[in-house]
Motif scaffolding. Structure first.
Motif, PDB file in Angstrom:
ATOM      1  N   PRO A 177      -9.516   6.201 -18.207  1.00 18.30           N
ATOM      2  CA  PRO A 177     -10.375   5.049 -18.463  1.00 18.30           C
ATOM      3  C   PRO A 177     -11.064   4.589 -17.185  1.00 18.30           C
ATOM      4  N   ILE A 178     -12.335   4.273 -17.278  1.00 22.13           N
ATOM      5  CA  ILE A 178     -13.105   3.870 -16.113  1.00 22.13           C
ATOM      6  C   ILE A 178     -12.528   2.589 -15.524  1.00 22.13           C
ATOM      7  N   GLY A 179     -12.288   2.613 -14.220  1.00 21.41           N
ATOM      8  CA  GLY A 179     -11.865   1.417 -13.513  1.00 21.41           C
ATOM      9  C   GLY A 179     -10.375   1.183 -13.489  1.00 21.41           C
ATOM     10  N   ARG A 180      -9.577   1.910 -14.266  1.00 25.22           N
ATOM     11  CA  ARG A 180      -8.133   1.700 -14.240  1.00 25.22           C
ATOM     12  C   ARG A 180      -7.411   2.980 -14.663  1.00 25.22           C
ATOM     13  N   PRO A 181      -6.202   3.193 -14.133  1.00 21.94           N
ATOM     14  CA  PRO A 181      -5.444   4.395 -14.490  1.00 21.94           C
ATOM     15  C   PRO A 181      -4.869   4.290 -15.894  1.00 21.94           C
ATOM     16  N   ASP A 182      -4.577   5.428 -16.516  1.00 21.20           N
ATOM     17  CA  ASP A 182      -3.944   5.393 -17.827  1.00 21.20           C
ATOM     18  C   ASP A 182      -2.423   5.332 -17.661  1.00 21.20           C
ATOM     19  N   ILE A 183      -1.702   5.200 -18.784  1.00 16.91           N
ATOM     20  CA  ILE A 183      -0.255   5.033 -18.742  1.00 16.91           C
ATOM     21  C   ILE A 183       0.423   6.237 -18.097  1.00 16.91           C
ATOM     22  N   LYS A 184      -0.034   7.439 -18.431  1.00 16.81           N
ATOM     23  CA  LYS A 184       0.568   8.657 -17.873  1.00 16.81           C
ATOM     24  C   LYS A 184       0.450   8.677 -16.358  1.00 16.81           C
ATOM     25  N   GLU A 185      -0.737   8.330 -15.874  1.00 18.39           N
ATOM     26  CA  GLU A 185      -0.946   8.320 -14.429  1.00 18.39           C
ATOM     27  C   GLU A 185      -0.066   7.270 -13.764  1.00 18.39           C
ATOM     28  N   MET A 186       0.023   6.084 -14.353  1.00 17.83           N
ATOM     29  CA  MET A 186       0.842   5.029 -13.765  1.00 17.83           C
ATOM     30  C   MET A 186       2.315   5.436 -13.724  1.00 17.83           C
ATOM     31  N   ASN A 187       2.800   6.071 -14.797  1.00 13.98           N
ATOM     32  CA  ASN A 187       4.193   6.523 -14.827  1.00 13.98           C
ATOM     33  C   ASN A 187       4.454   7.587 -13.774  1.00 13.98           C
ATOM     34  N   GLU A 188       3.505   8.502 -13.610  1.00 17.15           N
ATOM     35  CA  GLU A 188       3.683   9.561 -12.625  1.00 17.15           C
ATOM     36  C   GLU A 188       3.593   9.021 -11.202  1.00 17.15           C
ATOM     37  N   ASN A 189       2.698   8.065 -10.984  1.00 11.25           N
ATOM     38  CA  ASN A 189       2.614   7.445  -9.660  1.00 11.25           C
ATOM     39  C   ASN A 189       3.907   6.724  -9.323  1.00 11.25           C
ATOM     40  N   MET A 190       4.460   6.008 -10.308  1.00 12.87           N
ATOM     41  CA  MET A 190       5.714   5.299 -10.100  1.00 12.87           C
ATOM     42  C   MET A 190       6.847   6.283  -9.809  1.00 12.87           C
ATOM     43  N   ALA A 191       6.855   7.405 -10.543  1.00 16.99           N
ATOM     44  CA  ALA A 191       7.891   8.412 -10.330  1.00 16.99           C
ATOM     45  C   ALA A 191       7.777   9.046  -8.946  1.00 16.99           C
ATOM     46  N   SER A 192       6.557   9.284  -8.474  1.00 17.96           N
ATOM     47  CA  SER A 192       6.379   9.868  -7.142  1.00 17.96           C
ATOM     48  C   SER A 192       6.864   8.897  -6.063  1.00 17.96           C
ATOM     49  N   ASN A 193       6.605   7.600  -6.238  1.00 20.33           N
ATOM     50  CA  ASN A 193       7.100   6.602  -5.294  1.00 20.33           C
ATOM     51  C   ASN A 193       8.619   6.557  -5.293  1.00 20.33           C
ATOM     52  N   GLN A 194       9.215   6.581  -6.493  1.00 23.23           N
ATOM     53  CA  GLN A 194      10.676   6.561  -6.597  1.00 23.23           C
ATOM     54  C   GLN A 194      11.280   7.809  -5.966  1.00 23.23           C
ATOM     55  N   CYS A 195      10.634   8.929  -6.177  1.00 23.00           N
ATOM     56  CA  CYS A 195      11.113  10.197  -5.617  1.00 23.00           C
ATOM     57  C   CYS A 195      11.131  10.139  -4.097  1.00 23.00           C
ATOM     58  N   LEU A 196      10.025   9.702  -3.498  1.00 20.38           N
ATOM     59  CA  LEU A 196       9.950   9.673  -2.041  1.00 20.38           C
ATOM     60  C   LEU A 196      10.933   8.652  -1.469  1.00 20.38           C
ATOM     61  N   ALA A 197      11.047   7.483  -2.091  1.00 19.48           N
ATOM     62  CA  ALA A 197      11.996   6.470  -1.617  1.00 19.48           C
ATOM     63  C   ALA A 197      13.424   7.017  -1.652  1.00 19.48           C
ATOM     64  N   PHE A 198      13.761   7.729  -2.713  1.00 20.34           N
ATOM     65  CA  PHE A 198      15.092   8.334  -2.855  1.00 20.34           C
ATOM     66  C   PHE A 198      15.311   9.377  -1.766  1.00 20.34           C
ATOM     67  N   MET A 199      14.322  10.201  -1.494  1.00 17.77           N
ATOM     68  CA  MET A 199      14.454  11.259  -0.483  1.00 17.77           C
ATOM     69  C   MET A 199      14.610  10.663   0.915  1.00 17.77           C
ATOM     70  N   ILE A 200      13.921   9.555   1.186  1.00 16.75           N
ATOM     71  CA  ILE A 200      14.074   8.890   2.485  1.00 16.75           C
ATOM     72  C   ILE A 200      15.496   8.356   2.639  1.00 16.75           C
ATOM     73  N   LYS A 201      15.983   7.721   1.576  1.00 16.26           N
ATOM     74  CA  LYS A 201      17.321   7.127   1.629  1.00 16.26           C
ATOM     75  C   LYS A 201      18.417   8.196   1.674  1.00 16.26           C
ATOM     76  N   GLN A 202      18.212   9.311   0.992  1.00 13.64           N
ATOM     77  CA  GLN A 202      19.241  10.344   0.873  1.00 13.64           C
ATOM     78  C   GLN A 202      18.944  11.574   1.725  1.00 13.64           C
ATOM     79  N   VAL A 203      18.163  11.411   2.782  1.00 19.48           N
ATOM     80  CA  VAL A 203      17.692  12.580   3.541  1.00 19.48           C
ATOM     81  C   VAL A 203      18.839  13.428   4.080  1.00 19.48           C
ATOM     82  N   LYS A 204      19.912  12.816   4.528  1.00 15.33           N
ATOM     83  CA  LYS A 204      21.029  13.598   5.092  1.00 15.33           C
ATOM     84  C   LYS A 204      21.714  14.405   4.006  1.00 15.33           C
ATOM     85  N   ASN A 205      21.947  13.788   2.847  1.00 15.17           N
ATOM     86  CA  ASN A 205      22.551  14.522   1.733  1.00 15.17           C
ATOM     87  C   ASN A 205      21.609  15.590   1.190  1.00 15.17           C
ATOM     88  N   LEU A 206      20.310  15.261   1.176  1.00 19.20           N
ATOM     89  CA  LEU A 206      19.317  16.219   0.676  1.00 19.20           C
ATOM     90  C   LEU A 206      19.295  17.456   1.547  1.00 19.20           C
TER      91      LEU A 206
END
Length: 263
Positions: free
Chosen positions: A234-263
């Motif tokens: 949709p023009i001017g705003r992301p769709d639900i799929k994009e928002m969910n994937e963006n949120m998941a990518s943020n969660q993924c990176l935050a988790f990897m930063i926090k768990q870097v030694k275990n990773l």
């Protein structure tokens, strides 16, 4: 290669088990293909920015240029207490001068006349301009899918399997960056930049997004999105799929930063 083959087996089992049980099988996840290399733009006139990591290894013996390594060392030594590090922008003219110095001297070791925010902005630009983002075009969907579909207690081992499939130079660079960001987050009481805040700043640069020509749509303004007119968005705003994937990518990176030694 044995580790990679075992990682493919584990990753496939986990992703197919949980992804297919969600979203009624609509996830188009498949085992990433590694045979065909991704074409990258011509970089022959550059030394640092926009240059593939593998080329750095072939030229210097290390994936990260010396100037970027020393920039991270400079920030670790002098700036971990700076409020809003990587969130607050630097001064554009000084950043451009610093970039030019790095291009002319990839072993640059001094950062005179620059603030910590200038150097941090340059580091962020370096990762944003890599021809293939750190999570790679081939595996970004997998990393995102792990945080969309895989249960929390299985995410670490699934991430380990996915990370084993990264090219060696990419995995080493990712480790360097995650360790550094973990050090920044450890001082979040002073700099107000915890794992989630850092992930918000870096995720658009590290993951390949399908929206737009490359990964730019995640951070594009509504005006830019309107001009690009991406089909299905949709023009001017992301769709639900994009928002969910963006949120998941943020969660993924935050988790990897926090768990870097275990990773």
């Amino acid at each position: 290669m044995i580790l990679r083959k075992l990682s493919v087996l584990k990753l496939t089992a986990l992703m197919e088990s949980y992804a297919s049980n969600n979203n009624k099988g609509s996830l188009n996840w498949s085992v990433p293909r590694f045979i065909r290399r991704i074409k990258v733009p011509d970089y022959k006139d550059r030394a640092v920015f926009g240059v593939p990591l593998l080329h750095n290894v072939q030229r210097f013996g290390q994936a990260l240029p010396q100037c970027i390594q020393r920039a991270l060392a400079f920030l670790r030594r002098t700036a971990l207490d700076q409020v809003g590090l990587f969130r607050k922008p630097g001064v554009k003219s000084r950043i451009q001068k610093l970039r030019a110095s790095c291009e002319n001297n990839p072993e640059l070791s001094t950062f005179d006349d620059c603030t910590a925010y200038d150097v941090a902005d340059m580091v962020k630009q370096y990762f944003r301009e890599l021809p293939d983002p750190l999570m790679t075009m081939k595996l970004s969907d997998t990393y995102v899918g792990i945080f969309l579909y895989v249960p929390e207690d299985l995410r670490l081992q699934t991430l380990q399997a996915a990370t084993m499939l990264l090219p060696d130079e990419t995995r080493e660079t990712l480790k360097t960056l995650l360790c550094f960001l973990s050090d920044v987050a450890a001082r979040s009481g002073e700099n107000h930049m915890n794992e989630t805040n850092l992930a918000t700043c870096f995720a658009p640069s590290l993951f390949y997004q399908q929206y737009g020509n490359l990964k730019t749509m995640t951070s594009a303004s509504p005006k830019v999105r309107k001009q690009q007119k991406v089909p299905g968005v949709p023009i001017g705003r992301p769709d639900i799929k994009e928002m969910n994937e963006n949120m998941a990518s943020n969660q993924c990176l935050a988790f990897m930063i926090k768990q870097v030694k275990n990773l």
